[in-house]
Scaffold this motif. Sequence first.
Motif, mmCIF file in Angstrom:
data_model
loop_
_atom_site.group_PDB
_atom_site.id
_atom_site.type_symbol
_atom_site.label_atom_id
_atom_site.label_comp_id
_atom_site.label_asym_id
_atom_site.label_seq_id
_atom_site.Cartn_x
_atom_site.Cartn_y
_atom_site.Cartn_z
ATOM 1 N N ALA A 301 5.113 -6.300 -0.896
ATOM 2 C CA ALA A 301 3.755 -6.591 0.616
ATOM 3 C C ALA A 301 3.537 -5.387 0.955
ATOM 4 O O ALA A 301 4.240 -4.489 1.128
ATOM 5 C CB ALA A 301 4.731 -7.260 1.818
ATOM 6 N N VAL A 302 1.946 -5.027 1.148
ATOM 7 C CA VAL A 302 1.577 -3.338 1.512
ATOM 8 C C VAL A 302 0.211 -4.038 2.739
ATOM 9 O O VAL A 302 -0.149 -5.379 1.927
ATOM 10 C CB VAL A 302 1.029 -2.753 0.181
ATOM 11 N N GLY A 303 -0.005 -3.160 3.273
ATOM 12 C CA GLY A 303 -1.267 -3.442 3.842
ATOM 13 C C GLY A 303 -1.171 -5.051 5.596
ATOM 14 O O GLY A 303 -0.420 -4.710 6.039
ATOM 15 N N ASP A 304 -1.909 -5.299 5.716
ATOM 16 C CA ASP A 304 -2.432 -6.107 7.144
ATOM 17 C C ASP A 304 -1.630 -6.798 6.795
ATOM 18 O O ASP A 304 -0.949 -7.487 7.803
ATOM 19 C CB ASP A 304 -3.246 -6.714 7.384
ATOM 20 N N VAL A 305 -0.927 -7.186 5.913
ATOM 21 C CA VAL A 305 -0.497 -9.004 5.076
ATOM 22 C C VAL A 305 1.488 -8.718 5.582
ATOM 23 O O VAL A 305 2.013 -9.728 5.544
ATOM 24 C CB VAL A 305 -0.870 -9.189 4.032
ATOM 25 N N ALA A 306 1.722 -7.233 5.288
ATOM 26 C CA ALA A 306 2.895 -7.327 5.373
ATOM 27 C C ALA A 306 4.088 -6.819 6.857
ATOM 28 O O ALA A 306 3.554 -6.342 7.680
ATOM 29 C CB ALA A 306 3.356 -5.651 4.500
ATOM 30 N N ALA A 307 4.743 -7.457 6.586
ATOM 31 C CA ALA A 307 5.330 -7.853 7.941
ATOM 32 C C ALA A 307 7.178 -6.512 6.799
ATOM 33 O O ALA A 307 8.123 -7.865 7.131
ATOM 34 C CB ALA A 307 6.005 -9.080 8.561
ATOM 35 N N PHE A 308 6.820 -5.828 8.005
ATOM 36 C CA PHE A 308 8.189 -5.203 7.395
ATOM 37 C C PHE A 308 8.968 -4.463 9.025
ATOM 38 O O PHE A 308 8.886 -4.241 9.525
ATOM 39 C CB PHE A 308 7.513 -3.974 6.133
ATOM 40 N N GLU A 320 -1.703 -3.692 11.325
ATOM 41 C CA GLU A 320 -3.305 -4.440 11.250
ATOM 42 C C GLU A 320 -4.074 -3.098 11.455
ATOM 43 O O GLU A 320 -5.163 -3.038 12.571
ATOM 44 C CB GLU A 320 -4.116 -5.327 12.082
ATOM 45 N N ASN A 321 -4.203 -2.400 10.118
ATOM 46 C CA ASN A 321 -5.405 -0.989 10.540
ATOM 47 C C ASN A 321 -5.446 0.056 9.187
ATOM 48 O O ASN A 321 -4.561 -0.465 8.745
ATOM 49 C CB ASN A 321 -4.695 -0.119 11.661
ATOM 50 N N ARG A 322 -6.121 0.561 8.969
ATOM 51 C CA ARG A 322 -6.967 0.864 7.784
ATOM 52 C C ARG A 322 -6.121 2.476 7.712
ATOM 53 O O ARG A 322 -5.756 2.939 6.451
ATOM 54 C CB ARG A 322 -8.685 2.104 8.141
ATOM 55 N N THR A 323 -5.818 3.194 8.425
ATOM 56 C CA THR A 323 -4.360 3.999 8.481
ATOM 57 C C THR A 323 -3.511 3.487 7.660
ATOM 58 O O THR A 323 -3.007 3.838 6.442
ATOM 59 C CB THR A 323 -4.368 5.161 8.995
ATOM 60 N N ASN A 324 -2.808 2.741 8.118
ATOM 61 C CA ASN A 324 -1.471 1.932 7.492
ATOM 62 C C ASN A 324 -1.997 0.972 6.320
ATOM 63 O O ASN A 324 -0.863 1.546 5.250
ATOM 64 C CB ASN A 324 -1.297 0.842 8.035
ATOM 65 N N ALA A 325 -2.897 0.551 6.108
ATOM 66 C CA ALA A 325 -3.175 0.659 4.563
ATOM 67 C C ALA A 325 -2.264 1.439 3.333
ATOM 68 O O ALA A 325 -2.233 0.779 2.891
ATOM 69 C CB ALA A 325 -4.164 -0.237 4.151
#
Length: 424
Positions: A301-308, A320-325
Amino acid sequence: MTPPGSILIVGASAAGLSTAEALRRHGHEGRLTLLDAEPHLPYDRPPLSKQVLAGTWEPAKAQLRSTAQLEALGARFVRGERAVALDAGTRSVTTASGRVLRADAVVIATGLTARGLPGQNSQNGQHSANSLNGQDCQDGQDGQDGQDGLAGVHTLRGLDDALTLRTHLTGATRLVVAGEGVLGAEIAATARGLGLDVTLAGLGHTLLGDQLGDVIGALLGRLHTDRGVRLRLGAAVESLTGANGRVTGVRLATGELLPADAVVVAIGSRPATGWLEGSGLSLGDGVECDTRCRAAEGVYAVGDVAAFEHEGLGRRLRLENRTNATEQAQVVAANVLGADRPYTPVPYFWTDQYDVKLQAHGLPSPDAEVSITEGDPEQGRFAAVYREGGQITGVLGWNMPKQARVLRQRSLGAWQRPQPLSSA
Ligand SMILES: Cc1cc2nc3c(=O)[nH]c(=O)nc-3n(C[C@H](O)[C@H](O)[C@H](O)COP(=O)(O)OP(=O)(O)OC[C@H]3O[C@@H](n4cnc5c(N)ncnc54)[C@H](O)[C@@H]3O)c2cc1C
């Protein structure tokens, strides 16, 4: 591990597209499919509440890549088709039309779904909003005009939402924004720029108080009131009023009625994981993954949906941010192809409101002690640090990007290695 021959990415926005590009850069030559519920070419979301809503950017300018760049990826894009189920064991995804897509590896990049007000009784023109206890729009489906059965009530998550809201604001005079978080504050700022009469109501006592705490929240409040936004904070939305099927106002729990011909509900989002019920994956606040962003064998999983799991912090994060994506996509792509890299970012987000750019690094908790290290709020430029238990946990720049970056480097650099937080 044998690298997967075929890879399916569900969600072709910032995180999904970045993952596809990184897979190609890392040498994946096999089949690559990107599936997305929206019909549009991949576009960026941050401009939606700013330039696109303001009308200073045409939608095409928010597109993430040109058609030529997308073609050069050598990937198959399946657009306008929603994933409705995943079998994690066989890595098969079923779409709403009944199509089944199978791959050796699946990457989940379905982002968030906006929360809307619960649609309830609409007798006597009163539409109860249940005190901002949000009801979710269908997974990955953007909020709709006419929420709660009334036209003129909006959420903002996707391009179509932004264009619908923009059109509506052009003919409106009074906007009420429900929600005192980043999105609500940005929409209020853009709407003021368009000349609307704007009231922002929210349960919290300061703007962005949940994200940045009350010290910065109070300064943000002043920024907005100085520009003519009326704030009604600490006030729950009780109900919407309407006439002839259109919204006419927002009633607060205090009894106050805020007249409105447009309402934006910006009370948060939730991970778009409804389609993963029964998949065998662990779903909590997002798709739960390990330190390698792996949710199951061959499923990431990647981006806003991923709880890592953040190895450096020893706790689970969902950002939930653009840089993380983009950053997480690099690690996920490498791991899909057989690397063994933990994802240990220093979280970062920015927000633009009027002439202010706020940049927040780390985890600037509302419980932390905030001190200004440089500049002066009265001058409209400063940098601040957040301390908890004597350690710096966050850094904020208010129109001071360079200083905030230096502070981040000095104070939060160790997050990127599996070590405890640094002390200042
Ligand atoms: C209006 C707005 C303004 C923002 N401003 C900022 C900002 O100033 N700074 C900042 O740091 N961040 C900002 N963000 C956050 C940033 O845009 C997100 O963090 C980023 O878009 C996350 O990318 P993602 O690819 O994980 O998710 P998304 O961009 O949400 O993409 C998810 C994709 O998955 C698709 N999808 C969902 N469900 C399904 C399904 N079942 N089947 C198929 N496809 C599906 C969706 O259609 C969507 O295209 C903003 C977000 C919004 C909405």
